[in-house]
Design a protein around this motif. Structure first.
Motif, mmCIF file in Angstrom:
data_model
loop_
_atom_site.group_PDB
_atom_site.id
_atom_site.type_symbol
_atom_site.label_atom_id
_atom_site.label_comp_id
_atom_site.label_asym_id
_atom_site.label_seq_id
_atom_site.Cartn_x
_atom_site.Cartn_y
_atom_site.Cartn_z
ATOM 1 N N PHE A 1 0.829 -1.204 0.000
ATOM 2 C CA PHE A 1 0.000 0.000 0.000
ATOM 3 C C PHE A 1 0.867 1.259 0.000
ATOM 4 O O PHE A 1 0.559 2.252 -0.659
ATOM 5 C CB PHE A 1 -0.919 -0.015 1.223
ATOM 6 N N LEU A 2 1.973 1.234 0.772
ATOM 7 C CA LEU A 2 2.841 2.408 0.920
ATOM 8 C C LEU A 2 3.894 2.515 -0.173
ATOM 9 O O LEU A 2 4.716 3.433 -0.145
ATOM 10 C CB LEU A 2 3.534 2.364 2.292
ATOM 11 N N LEU A 3 3.877 1.585 -1.126
ATOM 12 C CA LEU A 3 4.864 1.600 -2.209
ATOM 13 C C LEU A 3 4.846 2.918 -2.962
ATOM 14 O O LEU A 3 5.887 3.471 -3.303
ATOM 15 C CB LEU A 3 4.599 0.432 -3.169
ATOM 16 N N SER A 4 3.653 3.447 -3.219
ATOM 17 C CA SER A 4 3.517 4.690 -3.986
ATOM 18 C C SER A 4 2.934 5.817 -3.151
ATOM 19 O O SER A 4 2.441 6.807 -3.679
ATOM 20 C CB SER A 4 2.617 4.449 -5.207
ATOM 21 N N ARG A 5 2.974 5.656 -1.817
ATOM 22 C CA ARG A 5 2.388 6.674 -0.936
ATOM 23 C C ARG A 5 3.364 7.040 0.178
ATOM 24 O O ARG A 5 4.125 6.197 0.643
ATOM 25 C CB ARG A 5 1.087 6.172 -0.311
ATOM 26 N N SER A 6 3.292 8.288 0.596
ATOM 27 C CA SER A 6 4.088 8.736 1.740
ATOM 28 C C SER A 6 3.312 8.615 3.044
ATOM 29 O O SER A 6 3.909 8.469 4.108
ATOM 30 C CB SER A 6 4.524 10.199 1.551
ATOM 31 N N TYR A 7 1.971 8.673 2.948
ATOM 32 C CA TYR A 7 1.126 8.634 4.139
ATOM 33 C C TYR A 7 -0.056 7.695 3.893
ATOM 34 O O TYR A 7 -0.338 7.309 2.757
ATOM 35 C CB TYR A 7 0.634 10.032 4.506
ATOM 36 N N ILE A 8 -0.755 7.331 4.947
ATOM 37 C CA ILE A 8 -1.897 6.428 4.825
ATOM 38 C C ILE A 8 -3.004 7.054 3.993
ATOM 39 O O ILE A 8 -3.657 6.398 3.195
ATOM 40 C CB ILE A 8 -2.431 6.041 6.222
ATOM 41 N N SER A 9 -3.219 8.361 4.158
ATOM 42 C CA SER A 9 -4.204 9.061 3.342
ATOM 43 C C SER A 9 -3.738 10.496 3.128
ATOM 44 O O SER A 9 -3.114 11.092 4.011
ATOM 45 C CB SER A 9 -5.581 9.043 4.010
ATOM 46 N N GLY A 10 -4.017 11.027 1.949
ATOM 47 C CA GLY A 10 -3.687 12.419 1.663
ATOM 48 C C GLY A 10 -2.201 12.653 1.446
ATOM 49 O O GLY A 10 -1.408 11.725 1.242
ATOM 50 N N TYR A 11 -1.829 13.936 1.535
ATOM 51 C CA TYR A 11 -0.466 14.345 1.240
ATOM 52 C C TYR A 11 0.257 14.912 2.458
ATOM 53 O O TYR A 11 1.265 15.590 2.336
ATOM 54 C CB TYR A 11 -0.474 15.387 0.112
ATOM 55 N N GLN A 12 -0.276 14.631 3.646
ATOM 56 C CA GLN A 12 0.405 15.023 4.874
ATOM 57 C C GLN A 12 0.051 14.022 5.966
ATOM 58 O O GLN A 12 -0.930 13.287 5.866
ATOM 59 C CB GLN A 12 0.000 16.433 5.307
ATOM 60 N N ALA A 13 0.879 13.971 6.980
ATOM 61 C CA ALA A 13 0.633 13.047 8.091
ATOM 62 C C ALA A 13 -0.678 13.417 8.780
ATOM 63 O O ALA A 13 -0.977 14.591 8.986
ATOM 64 C CB ALA A 13 1.783 13.101 9.084
ATOM 65 N N SER A 14 -1.475 12.402 9.124
ATOM 66 C CA SER A 14 -2.777 12.644 9.745
ATOM 67 C C SER A 14 -3.034 11.600 10.823
ATOM 68 O O SER A 14 -2.196 10.725 11.087
ATOM 69 C CB SER A 14 -3.881 12.581 8.689
ATOM 70 N N LYS A 15 -4.230 11.689 11.428
ATOM 71 C CA LYS A 15 -4.596 10.725 12.452
ATOM 72 C C LYS A 15 -4.747 9.316 11.886
ATOM 73 O O LYS A 15 -4.680 8.339 12.637
ATOM 74 C CB LYS A 15 -5.884 11.173 13.152
ATOM 75 N N TRP B 1 8.019 4.647 6.178
ATOM 76 C CA TRP B 1 6.870 5.395 6.706
ATOM 77 C C TRP B 1 6.901 5.446 8.235
ATOM 78 O O TRP B 1 6.686 6.500 8.839
ATOM 79 C CB TRP B 1 5.584 4.721 6.211
ATOM 80 N N TYR B 2 7.151 4.306 8.881
ATOM 81 C CA TYR B 2 7.145 4.224 10.341
ATOM 82 C C TYR B 2 8.208 5.160 10.935
ATOM 83 O O TYR B 2 7.953 5.895 11.892
ATOM 84 C CB TYR B 2 7.417 2.783 10.780
ATOM 85 N N THR B 3 9.410 5.133 10.356
ATOM 86 C CA THR B 3 10.495 5.993 10.844
ATOM 87 C C THR B 3 10.123 7.458 10.715
ATOM 88 O O THR B 3 10.400 8.270 11.612
ATOM 89 C CB THR B 3 11.790 5.709 10.055
ATOM 90 N N HIS B 4 9.464 7.816 9.614
ATOM 91 C CA HIS B 4 9.060 9.200 9.392
ATOM 92 C C HIS B 4 8.006 9.640 10.404
ATOM 93 O O HIS B 4 8.121 10.725 11.001
ATOM 94 C CB HIS B 4 8.516 9.334 7.967
#
Length: 232
Positions: free
Chosen positions: A20-34, A57-60
């Motif tokens: 899922f995170l292969l092409s994403r920086s966050y779980i949803s959207g373009y910034q870290a969220s809840k 992702w986890y380290t970030h």
């Protein structure tokens, strides 16, 4: 529609999250969220580097929690195969004791996720919980971008050494940025330099009065002017 993940403590669950995170920086959207905090809290320990995307992702997210925190709401995410994650849990992940109690109450869980937890893993989990709790109690400190004019004594001042002296000032919450020399007349140049500060940690006035125009830097610096000051 909320994204769903299943049993993130298993290899299969981590593999799905990694894909899922292969092409994403966050779980949803373009910034870290809840949403990121929800998934972060569902992991019992830091993932191995084998799952390279999850590890990145986890380290970030872990770094964000320690430095500034996460406040964006997100789009909604569901993690199944672990204790239900409420809004309160998103702000403050369950402690090791709470997780253990939930595991004992779950008769359908065939795997004891905490029986073989190492001391290092326990310590890491406690540190993560403490970091998230701190975020929920203290609002993120603001940051500002500042543009300074640093003026030398005369045309004989070594501007290279002047810039080195300015950049030698180190303070928590202070980051020096780009700079350039600007002619002001009669062969004299001034140093124009950008800096970013954490408002609660750095006072620009104190920086100028007690560091930049004080000994030994005042051997090169005559004065400093704030050209621009913008909240980030």
């Amino acid at each position: 529609m909320a994204v769903a993940f299943y049993d993130l403590t298993s290899a299969a669950g981590l593999k799905k999250l990694d894909d899922f995170l292969l092409s994403r920086s966050y779980i949803s959207g373009y910034q870290a969220s809840k949403d990121d905090l929800t998934v972060y809290s569902a992991l019992s320990s830091a993932p191995s580097a084998e799952h390279v995307n999850v590890y990145r992702w986890y380290t970030h997210i872990d770094a964000l929690l320690r430095i500034s925190g996460v406040e964006a709401e997100g789009c909604g995410v569901v993690v199944k195969g672990s204790a239900p994650i409420t809004e309160e849990a998103i702000a403050t992940p369950p402690s090791a004791e709470t997780k253990a109690a939930n595991a004992e109450d779950d008769d359908d869980d065939d795997v004891d996720l905490f029986g073989e937890e190492t001391e290092e893993e326990k310590k890491a989990a406690e540190e993560r919980a403490a970091a998230v709790k701190a975020v929920s109690k203290k609002k993120e400190s603001g940051k500002s971008s500042v543009l300074l004019d640093v003026k030398p004594w005369d045309d004989e001042t070594d501007m290279k050494k002047l810039e080195e002296a300015v950049r030698s000032v180190e303070m928590e919450g202070l980051n020096w940025g780009a700079s350039k020399l600007v002619p002001v007349g009669y062969g004299i140049k001034k140093l124009t330099i950008m800096l970013t500060i954490v408002d609660d940690l750095v006072s620009v006035d104190t920086l100028i009065e007690e560091r930049l125009t004080a000994e030994p830097i005042n051997e090169y610096v005559q004065s400093c002017d704030i050209v621009a000051f913008n909240k980030i």
